[in-house]
Design a protein around this motif. Structure first.
Motif, PDB file in Angstrom:
ATOM      1  N   ASN A   1     -16.756   3.999   0.631  1.00 45.13           N
ATOM      2  CA  ASN A   1     -18.078   3.390   0.484  1.00 45.13           C
ATOM      3  C   ASN A   1     -18.281   2.309   1.541  1.00 45.13           C
ATOM      4  OD1 ASN A   1     -16.719   1.048  -0.502  1.00 45.13           O
ATOM      5  ND2 ASN A   1     -16.673   1.959  -2.543  1.00 45.13           N
ATOM      6  N   GLU A   2     -19.310   1.506   1.344  1.00 47.72           N
ATOM      7  CA  GLU A   2     -19.676   0.510   2.351  1.00 47.72           C
ATOM      8  C   GLU A   2     -18.546  -0.474   2.619  1.00 47.72           C
ATOM      9  OE1 GLU A   2     -23.597  -2.229   3.399  1.00 47.72           O
ATOM     10  OE2 GLU A   2     -23.182  -1.662   1.328  1.00 47.72           O
ATOM     11  N   SER A   3     -17.719  -0.748   1.608  1.00 49.63           N
ATOM     12  CA  SER A   3     -16.625  -1.711   1.776  1.00 49.63           C
ATOM     13  C   SER A   3     -15.579  -1.213   2.777  1.00 49.63           C
ATOM     14  CB  SER A   3     -15.959  -1.995   0.424  1.00 49.63           C
ATOM     15  OG  SER A   3     -15.271  -0.851  -0.056  1.00 49.63           O
ATOM     16  N   HIS A   4     -15.523   0.090   3.002  1.00 55.65           N
ATOM     17  CA  HIS A   4     -14.581   0.654   3.976  1.00 55.65           C
ATOM     18  C   HIS A   4     -15.145   0.633   5.394  1.00 55.65           C
ATOM     19  CE1 HIS A   4     -13.239   2.506   0.125  1.00 55.65           C
ATOM     20  NE2 HIS A   4     -12.044   2.320   0.645  1.00 55.65           N
ATOM     21  N   GLY A   5     -16.401   0.222   5.531  1.00 60.23           N
ATOM     22  CA  GLY A   5     -17.021   0.136   6.847  1.00 60.23           C
ATOM     23  C   GLY A   5     -17.396   1.473   7.441  1.00 60.23           C
ATOM     24  N   VAL A   6     -17.571   2.496   6.598  1.00 60.36           N
ATOM     25  CA  VAL A   6     -17.843   3.826   7.133  1.00 60.36           C
ATOM     26  C   VAL A   6     -19.328   4.119   7.311  1.00 60.36           C
ATOM     27  CG1 VAL A   6     -15.708   4.876   6.313  1.00 60.36           C
ATOM     28  CG2 VAL A   6     -17.701   4.844   4.814  1.00 60.36           C
TER      29      VAL A   6
ATOM     30  N   GLN B   1     -13.454   4.912  10.845  1.00 59.96           N
ATOM     31  CA  GLN B   1     -12.958   4.040   9.783  1.00 59.96           C
ATOM     32  C   GLN B   1     -12.310   4.826   8.643  1.00 59.96           C
ATOM     33  OE1 GLN B   1     -12.865   0.781  11.367  1.00 59.96           O
ATOM     34  NE2 GLN B   1     -12.918   0.407   9.171  1.00 59.96           N
ATOM     35  N   ALA B   2     -12.710   6.097   8.506  1.00 55.56           N
ATOM     36  CA  ALA B   2     -12.058   6.943   7.498  1.00 55.56           C
ATOM     37  C   ALA B   2     -10.587   7.131   7.833  1.00 55.56           C
ATOM     38  CB  ALA B   2     -12.765   8.293   7.416  1.00 55.56           C
ATOM     39  N   TYR B   3     -10.284   7.209   9.122  1.00 54.34           N
ATOM     40  CA  TYR B   3      -8.889   7.353   9.555  1.00 54.34           C
ATOM     41  C   TYR B   3      -8.086   6.098   9.229  1.00 54.34           C
ATOM     42  CZ  TYR B   3      -9.899  11.744  11.888  1.00 54.34           C
ATOM     43  OH  TYR B   3     -10.234  13.049  12.135  1.00 54.34           O
TER      44      TYR B   3
ATOM     45  N   ASP C   1     -19.438   8.101   0.262  1.00 55.88           N
ATOM     46  CA  ASP C   1     -20.492   7.906  -0.719  1.00 55.88           C
ATOM     47  C   ASP C   1     -21.603   7.114  -0.034  1.00 55.88           C
ATOM     48  OD1 ASP C   1     -22.120   7.474  -2.852  1.00 55.88           O
ATOM     49  OD2 ASP C   1     -20.759   6.114  -3.902  1.00 55.88           O
ATOM     50  N   GLN C   2     -22.546   7.849   0.545  1.00 52.74           N
ATOM     51  CA  GLN C   2     -23.628   7.210   1.300  1.00 52.74           C
ATOM     52  C   GLN C   2     -24.841   6.932   0.420  1.00 52.74           C
ATOM     53  OE1 GLN C   2     -22.649   9.629   5.432  1.00 52.74           O
ATOM     54  NE2 GLN C   2     -24.271  10.307   4.083  1.00 52.74           N
ATOM     55  N   GLY C   3     -24.632   7.030  -0.890  1.00 54.18           N
ATOM     56  CA  GLY C   3     -25.746   6.998  -1.816  1.00 54.18           C
ATOM     57  C   GLY C   3     -26.788   5.932  -1.574  1.00 54.18           C
TER      58      GLY C   3
END
Length: 335
Positions: free
Chosen positions: A297-302, A274-276, A149-151
């Protein structure tokens, strides 16, 4: 008599030394055996994971991000990972999946939406295997899609484009047809540049620089002077053409300003590796992996936004940063 006593003492000391040496050897042997058993146990406890990408594993390629993901999860989790690259056809995908399952893989990750249909066709007959795609679609309980979610980041990338367009015509180069009719980038343009007109083209590949530049020329012919290029390898060709045509580009995946400092406004950065990490975190969690779609989202560092280029004044940058802070605080809400 004295000599006999000395011999007894020497014999006694020798016996003690022998006992100490033998005891040390026994303890060391036990330690080595215990270490070997522990090591063997750890190997047995590792989960077999397979990653499949249709791309090559090389710098600036989509496939290189799969390799980075492999390195991260091998470092952080008890996994044994096999990476297959250049698996481009359905036939090769099915063969690779079959090999992975036969070799004991319990988690198979497809590095891109192109694996969705083959995974759906396979998942039902292998309910004990978890199938994951980065982007894409899913149907069965043992399928999960991880997407971004790069919104909010794309909204502010749109703001950077709105500040620098002279023609009010802004284009987007997608690698594939977008899943949603209106992207967050376009919504950002509608908010910050309501009089602008947006255009988009789909390259049909992440790496086809020839096709990307051909479509880019079509956009430029329409008067487009800022292009958000959501490619991988083809972004190098796009930025090279931007230098010749004197138009601006918003980069993608990493900070691409090094390719054209005077042309790249900023970049929407995606740390796909980071998705992995998010995938493995869910896999090893108590509740297990969810089915359906997981939006990172941003909290996942992606993802994040790269620093702005030299074409922006301090006032421009301050304005963008203020808008981002307003959004983070909840003061600014996009329609």
């Amino acid at each position: 008599m004295q000599q006999s006593k000395q011999l007894r003492i020497i014999g006694f000391i020798t016996l003690i030394v022998v006992i100490v040496i033998v005891g040390t050897i026994i303890l060391q042997t036990k330690g080595i055996m215990l270490e070997a058993e522990t090591s063997s146990s750890n190997r047995l406890e590792k989960t077999k994971v397979t990653i499949i990408t249709s791309d090559i594993v090389a710098d600036q390629s989509w496939g290189s991000l799969a390799y980075k993901g492999q390195l991260k999860i091998e470092e952080q989790y008890p996994v044994d990972v096999e990476l297959y690259s250049e698996i481009e056809t359905d036939k090769l995908m099915i063969e690779t999946i079959t090999t992975a399952i036969n070799e004991g893989s319990k988690l198979i990750i497809g590095h891109g939406r192109e694996f969705s249909d083959v995974f759906t066709a396979t998942a039902l007959s292998h309910p004990d295997v978890q199938f994951v795609t980065i982007h894409g679609s899913s149907k069965y309980p043992n399928q999960t899609v991880y997407t971004f979610d790069q919104g909010e980041i794309e909204y502010f990338a749109a703001l950077s484009a709105a500040l620098k367009t002279s023609t009010n015509k802004i284009g987007v180069l997608y690698p594939f047809e977008p899943e949603n009719n209106i992207s967050e980038f376009e919504r950002g343009l509608a908010y910050y540049a309501p009089n602008s007109k947006s255009y988009y083209k789909a390259v049909g590949s992440r790496d086809d620089g020839v096709k990307a530049t051909q479509l880019m020329k079509e956009l430029i012919a329409e008067g487009v002077d800022v292009i958000y290029s959501k490619g991988n390898s083809y972004n190098r060709d796009v930025i090279d053409l931007a230098k010749k045509e004197n138009v601006y580009v918003i980069g993608y995946l990493d900070d691409q300003s090094y390719m054209g400092k005077e042309q790249v406004l900023t970049s929407v950065m995606n740390d796909v590796s980071q998705a992995y990490v998010a995938v493995m975190e869910d896999y090893f969690s108590g509740s297990g992996m969810p089915s359906g779609k997981v939006i990172l989202n941003e909290s996942h560092g992606v993802y994040s936004l790269a620093p702005f280029g030299p074409m922006f004044s301090e006032q421009d940058i301050k304005y963008i940063e203020t808008e981002m802070k307003r959004y983070s605080s909840g003061e600014l809400a996009f329609p």
